[in-house]
Structure formats: C-alpha cells, structure tokens
Scaffold this motif. Structure first.
Motif, PDB file in Angstrom:
ATOM      1  N   THR A 221      14.253 -48.933 -34.131  1.00 42.82           N
ATOM      2  CA  THR A 221      13.790 -50.249 -33.693  1.00 42.82           C
ATOM      3  C   THR A 221      14.794 -50.908 -32.764  1.00 42.82           C
ATOM      4  N   GLU A 222      14.300 -51.377 -31.611  1.00 43.66           N
ATOM      5  CA  GLU A 222      15.133 -52.095 -30.657  1.00 43.66           C
ATOM      6  C   GLU A 222      14.712 -53.558 -30.668  1.00 43.66           C
ATOM      7  N   VAL A 223      15.688 -54.461 -30.707  1.00 45.37           N
ATOM      8  CA  VAL A 223      15.406 -55.897 -30.735  1.00 45.37           C
ATOM      9  C   VAL A 223      16.182 -56.590 -29.616  1.00 45.37           C
ATOM     10  N   THR A 224      15.754 -57.818 -29.287  1.00 46.30           N
ATOM     11  CA  THR A 224      16.523 -58.590 -28.311  1.00 46.30           C
ATOM     12  C   THR A 224      17.820 -59.039 -28.978  1.00 46.30           C
ATOM     13  N   LYS A 225      18.910 -58.959 -28.229  1.00 45.43           N
ATOM     14  CA  LYS A 225      20.217 -59.327 -28.774  1.00 45.43           C
ATOM     15  C   LYS A 225      20.234 -60.807 -29.166  1.00 45.43           C
ATOM     16  N   ASP A 226      19.549 -61.653 -28.361  1.00 43.68           N
ATOM     17  CA  ASP A 226      19.552 -63.097 -28.632  1.00 43.68           C
ATOM     18  C   ASP A 226      18.375 -63.521 -29.516  1.00 43.68           C
ATOM     19  N   HIS A 227      17.650 -62.531 -30.047  1.00 42.73           N
ATOM     20  CA  HIS A 227      16.508 -62.779 -30.947  1.00 42.73           C
ATOM     21  C   HIS A 227      15.352 -63.528 -30.283  1.00 42.73           C
ATOM     22  N   SER A 228      15.332 -63.556 -28.956  1.00 42.10           N
ATOM     23  CA  SER A 228      14.188 -64.157 -28.267  1.00 42.10           C
ATOM     24  C   SER A 228      12.992 -63.202 -28.328  1.00 42.10           C
ATOM     25  N   LEU A 229      11.802 -63.761 -28.098  1.00 40.25           N
ATOM     26  CA  LEU A 229      10.578 -62.956 -28.119  1.00 40.25           C
ATOM     27  C   LEU A 229      10.573 -61.947 -26.979  1.00 40.25           C
ATOM     28  N   SER A 230       9.882 -60.826 -27.214  1.00 38.19           N
ATOM     29  CA  SER A 230       9.747 -59.789 -26.193  1.00 38.19           C
ATOM     30  C   SER A 230       8.310 -59.296 -26.167  1.00 38.19           C
ATOM     31  N   ALA A 231       7.804 -58.983 -24.990  1.00 39.46           N
ATOM     32  CA  ALA A 231       6.441 -58.460 -24.856  1.00 39.46           C
ATOM     33  C   ALA A 231       6.451 -57.206 -23.996  1.00 39.46           C
ATOM     34  N   GLN A 232       5.443 -56.351 -24.192  1.00 34.05           N
ATOM     35  CA  GLN A 232       5.333 -55.113 -23.412  1.00 34.05           C
ATOM     36  C   GLN A 232       3.872 -54.691 -23.296  1.00 34.05           C
ATOM     37  N   TYR A 233       3.517 -54.198 -22.121  1.00 34.11           N
ATOM     38  CA  TYR A 233       2.241 -53.501 -21.904  1.00 34.11           C
ATOM     39  C   TYR A 233       2.560 -52.208 -21.167  1.00 34.11           C
ATOM     40  N   GLU A 234       1.746 -51.172 -21.421  1.00 34.43           N
ATOM     41  CA  GLU A 234       2.004 -49.858 -20.809  1.00 34.43           C
ATOM     42  C   GLU A 234       0.708 -49.174 -20.402  1.00 34.43           C
ATOM     43  N   HIS A 235       0.734 -48.578 -19.205  1.00 35.30           N
ATOM     44  CA  HIS A 235      -0.351 -47.692 -18.781  1.00 35.30           C
ATOM     45  C   HIS A 235       0.219 -46.380 -18.249  1.00 35.30           C
ATOM     46  N   THR A 236      -0.628 -45.347 -18.301  1.00 34.92           N
ATOM     47  CA  THR A 236      -0.350 -44.048 -17.688  1.00 34.92           C
ATOM     48  C   THR A 236      -1.148 -43.980 -16.387  1.00 34.92           C
ATOM     49  N   ILE A 237      -0.469 -43.663 -15.278  1.00 39.29           N
ATOM     50  CA  ILE A 237      -1.063 -43.834 -13.947  1.00 39.29           C
ATOM     51  C   ILE A 237      -0.875 -42.599 -13.074  1.00 39.29           C
ATOM     52  N   LEU A 238      -1.953 -42.227 -12.412  1.00 39.02           N
ATOM     53  CA  LEU A 238      -1.937 -41.136 -11.426  1.00 39.02           C
ATOM     54  C   LEU A 238      -1.702 -41.717 -10.034  1.00 39.02           C
ATOM     55  N   VAL A 239      -0.756 -41.127  -9.303  1.00 36.22           N
ATOM     56  CA  VAL A 239      -0.525 -41.515  -7.900  1.00 36.22           C
ATOM     57  C   VAL A 239      -1.544 -40.781  -7.028  1.00 36.22           C
ATOM     58  N   THR A 240      -2.263 -41.521  -6.192  1.00 34.40           N
ATOM     59  CA  THR A 240      -3.205 -40.887  -5.263  1.00 34.40           C
ATOM     60  C   THR A 240      -2.756 -41.141  -3.822  1.00 34.40           C
ATOM     61  N   GLU A 241      -3.443 -40.488  -2.910  1.00 32.13           N
ATOM     62  CA  GLU A 241      -3.105 -40.551  -1.482  1.00 32.13           C
ATOM     63  C   GLU A 241      -2.992 -41.992  -0.981  1.00 32.13           C
ATOM     64  N   THR A 242      -3.943 -42.832  -1.386  1.00 30.80           N
ATOM     65  CA  THR A 242      -4.006 -44.190  -0.833  1.00 30.80           C
ATOM     66  C   THR A 242      -3.833 -45.264  -1.887  1.00 30.80           C
ATOM     67  N   SER A 243      -3.738 -44.869  -3.184  1.00 32.46           N
ATOM     68  CA  SER A 243      -3.750 -45.887  -4.231  1.00 32.46           C
ATOM     69  C   SER A 243      -3.272 -45.289  -5.563  1.00 32.46           C
ATOM     70  N   TYR A 244      -3.970 -45.602  -6.632  1.00 38.01           N
ATOM     71  CA  TYR A 244      -3.585 -45.144  -7.972  1.00 38.01           C
ATOM     72  C   TYR A 244      -4.837 -45.080  -8.823  1.00 38.01           C
ATOM     73  N   GLU A 245      -4.713 -44.369  -9.945  1.00 39.81           N
ATOM     74  CA  GLU A 245      -5.800 -44.351 -10.929  1.00 39.81           C
ATOM     75  C   GLU A 245      -5.162 -44.597 -12.288  1.00 39.81           C
ATOM     76  N   ILE A 246      -5.607 -45.662 -12.972  1.00 38.40           N
ATOM     77  CA  ILE A 246      -5.060 -45.975 -14.293  1.00 38.40           C
ATOM     78  C   ILE A 246      -5.801 -45.129 -15.327  1.00 38.40           C
ATOM     79  N   LEU A 247      -5.108 -44.173 -15.924  1.00 36.21           N
ATOM     80  CA  LEU A 247      -5.775 -43.197 -16.794  1.00 36.21           C
ATOM     81  C   LEU A 247      -6.018 -43.763 -18.188  1.00 36.21           C
ATOM     82  N   THR A 248      -5.371 -44.893 -18.505  1.00 34.64           N
ATOM     83  CA  THR A 248      -5.498 -45.495 -19.841  1.00 34.64           C
ATOM     84  C   THR A 248      -6.167 -46.876 -19.785  1.00 34.64           C
TER      85      THR A 248
END
Ligand code: MF3
Ligand code: CO
Ligand code: CO
Length: 256
Positions: A221-248
């Motif tokens: 478990t990783e926590v903020t050193k100052d105990h402040s709130l933390s948020a995260q969002y994650e996607h898996t993404i394919l790089v395309t010729e002109t753009s991207y595709e979000i696989l998730t």
C-alpha cells in the motif's frame, strides 16, 4: 528489453481483454456502498473474472500481491490490499482491475464514491478524470510521452493539485508491465516518440496536497506522505496512425 509493437491479431486480443477489465468495473459499481469490506469487493471481482469471464485476475500472486484487485481508499495512492475494513460514508476508493485472457492483460481503474462524499473530494476525482483524458487526447503516432505527461501535469497543477512522481503508466500486452514507463508529468515534445501499434496505460495519480508518497508496512500500500487525499483513473490505450483507441472504455464514457 524494448517496446513491443502489437500486430492486428494481438490488438484484437487486447480489445477483448480490455473490454473484460472495463466490464468488471461496471459490474462492481452497485456493490461499492457503505459497510461493504474491500475483501468482499475483491471476492466478487475475483469470482466474476474467474467464473463468468473465464479469465485470470493478473494481480493475484503478481510479485507476491495477495489479492485479485487493488483497492486504494482516501489517502491511499495505489496498490491498496483488500481487507476486512468496512467502507464508510464519505470515502473515495480507487478499484484497479487487471485481467489476463488468451495471453494478454487489460488494465483499468476508476474512483467510486461511498455514501455522501464532500465536494472537495468529488472535485479531486473530476479533475483527475479530466487529466487522464487530456493526456489520452495527446496520443497518436508521432507525438511523445512528454506530450501526455505535460497535458496531465498542467491540468492538475492549474487546479492546485500535484502529480505523483513515484508511480507511472506502462506498456502492456503479454506482460502486465512492459516498456516504456509512462510518466504523468513532463515537457511537451520530449521523450519517446509514439508509434502505431504501441499499447500503453495512462494512469495518473493526483494528490490534493504534495506529491510525495510512502509505503505502508504491508509491502504494497502506497499513501500520501502528508495524508492528503489521492485519486487515480487508468485506461489501456492503443496508439494509432492519427489518434488512439481506448481499449478499456466503459459505457458511461463512450460519449468521448
Ligand atoms: N494495476 C496496477 C497498475 O496499474 C498494478 C498493480 S500491481 C499489484 O499497474 F500487484 F499490486 F496488483
Ligand atoms: Co497499470
Ligand atoms: Co492498474
């Protein structure tokens, strides 16, 4: 070690596993309520992945991680281990799901609100989700990793938040964590040039206070050193010729 460019057959497998990972987040949403334990959420996800999706939860036994999902609550930044502690009203929780199917991994996470969440915590989550998408929108063949990091950092810092430095996104495919490392801060135009067929995660962790993190004694478990709130969002993404595709991408996000 080098960056693996995926071919069309591999990309199709990544589309399938990406969708499975996204489906787990949609499935678990109604269970994230006051009084549930993160172990219960873990078990529901585990059983769904194994029995319904006939897939494997990638975190289980990964470098000794003891559970099938990561659950990071409030000031926990990432890699929280599910436990028998109950969620309470006002908590914000990141659930990070990685699924292995047919030899490929899909990795995605999002924040959930438990009961009545304060406006400042909701704002942190909203800005973090926006930062993720501003980073993703930089992606196409020819842009750089620095373009992604810069877009994320700018949005976080403009809103007086900080970007976690100690953890980053990553290439993904046959391995859970492949090259390159995807930093969530940086300078536009710097760093690796993206190529068609690369598949990366973008997963910014944004803190209300300072960016520093520390590990708890459980080894994960990783926590903020100052105990402040933390948020995260994650996607898996394919790089395309002109753009991207979000696989998730999830149904609720398909307007993007
Ligand atoms: N899913 C996390 C990531 O986004 C990694 C979790 S590693 C674990 O890269 F072992 F904690 F599951
Ligand atoms: Co990841
Ligand atoms: Co993840």
């Amino acid at each position: 070690m080098s960056i693996i460019i995926k071919n069309e057959v591999e990309i199709e497998k990544m589309r399938i596993v990406g969708r499975l990972a996204a489906d787990v987040l949609d499935m678990i949403a109604p269970y994230v309520v006051v009084g549930v334990t993160t172990n219960q959420l873990n078990d529901i996800c585990h059983n769904y992945i194994v029995d319904v999706q006939q897939a494997i939860p990638s975190p289980l036994d990964y470098r000794g991680f003891p559970k099938s999902i990561c659950t990071s609550v409030n000031h926990q930044v990432c890699h929280g281990i599910p436990s028998d502690k109950k969620l309470k009203s006002g908590d914000i929780i990141n659930i990070d799901v990685t699924v292995l199917k047919d030899g490929f991994h899909g990795d995605t996470s999002m924040m959930f609100f438990v009961g009545n969440v304060s406006p400042h915590a909701q704002r942190l989550c909203k800005i973090t989700h926006e930062a993720l998408f501003l980073g993703i929108e930089q992606i196409k063949a020819g842009s750089t990793l620095g373009d992604i990091g810069h877009a994320i950092q700018k949005h976080a810092e403009t809103n007086r938040y900080s970007v976690v430095r100690d953890f980053c996104g990553h290439g993904i495919g046959r391995d859970f964590h492949e090259e390159p490392q995807v930093l969530h801060y940086g300078k536009a135009g710097e760093g690796l040039v993206l190529e068609t067929g690369m598949i990366l995660t973008v997963e910014p962790m944004i803190n209300q206070g300072k960016h520093h993190t520390k590990s708890l004694g459980d080894g994960w478990t990783e926590v903020t050193k100052d105990h402040s709130l933390s948020a995260q969002y994650e996607h898996t993404i394919l790089v395309t010729e002109t753009s991207y595709e979000i696989l998730t991408l999830r149904a609720e996000e398909r307007a993007y």
